[in-house]
Scaffold this motif. Structure first.
Motif, PDB file in Angstrom:
ATOM      1  N   GLY A  29     -25.050  88.134   5.797  1.00 49.54           N
ATOM      2  CA  GLY A  29     -24.380  88.762   5.086  1.00 49.54           C
ATOM      3  C   GLY A  29     -23.727  89.959   5.734  1.00 49.54           C
ATOM      4  N   GLY A  30     -24.146  90.737   6.586  1.00 51.48           N
ATOM      5  CA  GLY A  30     -24.276  91.986   6.757  1.00 51.48           C
ATOM      6  C   GLY A  30     -24.349  92.927   6.113  1.00 51.48           C
ATOM      7  N   SER A  31     -24.413  92.801   4.654  1.00 53.18           N
ATOM      8  CA  SER A  31     -25.077  94.055   4.233  1.00 53.18           C
ATOM      9  C   SER A  31     -26.613  94.224   3.149  1.00 53.18           C
ATOM     10  N   THR A 321     -18.593  86.706   4.608  1.00 49.54           N
ATOM     11  CA  THR A 321     -19.374  86.496   3.657  1.00 49.54           C
ATOM     12  C   THR A 321     -20.110  88.063   4.018  1.00 49.54           C
ATOM     13  N   CYS A 322     -19.322  88.935   3.805  1.00 52.91           N
ATOM     14  CA  CYS A 322     -19.580  90.639   3.591  1.00 52.91           C
ATOM     15  C   CYS A 322     -20.246  90.419   1.999  1.00 52.91           C
ATOM     16  N   ALA A 328     -17.035  97.786   2.226  1.00 50.04           N
ATOM     17  CA  ALA A 328     -16.335  97.607   3.423  1.00 50.04           C
ATOM     18  C   ALA A 328     -14.954  98.326   3.536  1.00 50.04           C
ATOM     19  N   GLN A 329     -14.367  97.716   2.120  1.00 51.56           N
ATOM     20  CA  GLN A 329     -13.002  97.765   1.890  1.00 51.56           C
ATOM     21  C   GLN A 329     -12.988 100.198   1.783  1.00 51.56           C
ATOM     22  N   GLU A 330     -13.822 100.010   1.651  1.00 53.75           N
ATOM     23  CA  GLU A 330     -13.913 101.738   1.430  1.00 53.75           C
ATOM     24  C   GLU A 330     -14.225 101.934   2.884  1.00 53.75           C
TER      25      GLU A 330
END
Length: 433
Positions: A29-31, A321-322, A328-330
């Motif tokens: 998931g990368g987070s 899948t984040c 991420a958008q921030e």
């Protein structure tokens, strides 16, 4: 979002090796959550490019220090391994939250389910202020943006052109095909150059469609019918396309250009082995340093449908899948500050994606030493086809173009490439969503 079963992000994928590499680099998931806030993993292809990597590190450091809600963690890959690693991670659903993507691959990765659309409204730099080639869209959605682009141009010595009675072309009056052919004939006849033209034919991969398909397009052909992206036949093997291929082949047949150039074409040009080089803005500063005021930066030839160059370079995106898309958008929004657009251009000698950034760099300002390269990018850039089929199209074009330089019949080579592309399109149901 489900990943599609057919992916063409790379021509060949060393899946086992890449999967092993990925397994050691990220958790699903990368987070992740922690006491210091959510940690977002970011992947970049810049492991071997310290100057660009330093800019990425600076943005991350500034972002992490600007708030305590999110923390971005960097993972850098060598460019040669990067695409394979992304494909393997996508298969394992272990993509990071943030990743960079080569502009021509945005449509493929979006279609394949690797990426999600992004929303960067409210950031300092509006997307509409960027060079069109630095914005990655697919299916009318924004998926990526870049901080810079590069520009192709012809480089020559003014003194050499003057000696042989060759006009220095300008944007107001670019060379025509006839004028360019005459110039090459004069240079060859002089006996001073084994090959008067250097076009980097020793390169491989994406260089071929990036470097040569704009010339095909200037003849009036293209890689695929862009009206619906459902066919290459009638476009890639059209009369205009065959005319381009015949001309391209003639450059080798007449000894104007080597079938396969040396390992360092720019070094050969600066050493005087060639008179005119088709090269990128990345070598403009080196050429100017070596040649001084004698360097001529010349626009692409107008083969009938206007001068054209390739457009789009590396861009930033968010994975599908984040687990923390807001975070991420921030980061993406935060990165969209003019100072970072400027930092990238200064560090990498690339063309800033915005005019505001260009105005902060002396060489790219209006009237600056390399302002003409910004104008080339603005006026001549043609993005490679924004279709998920592009990686396959790219591979087929490279194969056909190399066969043509080796002596293959232009009509047959392009016709076979068009048929193969059409078959791929049909097999993949025309990459419909």
């Amino acid at each position: 979002m489900l990943f599609r079963t057919r992916r063409l992000a790379t021509a060949s994928v060393a899946l086992t090796a890449a999967t092993a590499l990925v397994a050691g680099c990220t958790s699903g998931g990368g987070s992740t959550s922690g006491a210091s806030g959510d940690t977002l993993t970011l992947w970049t292809h810049n492991a071997g490019n310290s100057v660009e990597l330093d800019v990425v590190k600076k943005i991350i450091k500034d972002f992490n220090g600007s708030q305590d809600k999110y923390k971005v963690k960097l993972q850098a890959f060598p460019q040669s391994d990067y695409n394979n690693s992304v494909v393997a991670a996508a298969s394992a659903r272990k993509l990071p939250c943030l990743l960079d993507v080569d502009g021509p691959n945005v449509a493929n990765w979006a279609w394949g389910g690797y990426l999600d659309p992004i929303d960067v409204t409210g950031s300092e730099v509006p997307v509409l202020s960027q060079l069109a080639s630095t914005v990655g869209r697919y299916d009318d959605k924004l998926y990526a943006f870049g901080f810079y682009d590069v520009s192709l141009a012809f480089f020559a010595r003014k003194s050499v052109l003057e000696e042989h009675g060759i006009r220095v072309a300008t944007m107001d009056k670019p060379w025509t095909k006839a004028e360019f052919d005459t110039a090459l004939a004069k240079l060859k006849k002089s006996g001073k150059f084994e090959y008067p033209l250097e076009m980097g034919t020793g390169g491989s991969g994406e260089w071929w469609p990036y470097g040569y398909s704009p010339q095909l397009q200037s003849f009036g052909g293209d890689l695929v019918d862009r009206s619906d992206y459902k066919s290459a036949s009638g476009t890639l093997d059209s009369k205009a396309a065959v005319d381009w291929a015949t001309w391209f082949q003639s450059l080798v047949a007449k000894d104007y250009m080597a079938k396969k150039s040396g390992a360092d074409p720019n070094k050969d040009f600066l050493a005087g082995k060639s008179a005119i080089q088709w090269d990128g803005s990345w070598n403009a500063a080196k050429n100017a340093e070596k040649l001084g005021d004698d360097v001529a930066i010349i626009p692409p030839v107008d083969f009938g449908e206007g001068p054209k160059i390739g457009g789009a370079s590396w861009q930033w995106a968010m994975s599908s899948t984040c687990s923390n898309k807001a975070g991420a958008q921030e980061w993406l929004k935060f990165s969209r500050q003019t100072k970072y657009f400027t930092d990238y251009a200064k560090a990498t000698s690339t063309i800033p994606a915005t005019e505001a950034a260009a105005e902060q760099i002396a060489d790219y300002q209006r009237g600056g030493k390399f302002d003409v390269l910004v104008e080339f990018a603005r006026e001549y850039a043609t993005v490679r086809p924004a279709t998920p089929a592009y990686p396959y199209i790219s591979t087929e074009f490279e194969k056909a173009a190399k066969d043509i330089l080796a002596g293959a019949d232009p009509q047959k080579a392009l016709g076979q490439a068009a048929k193969d592309i059409d078959s791929n399109l049909k097999t993949n149901n025309y990459y419909s969503n």
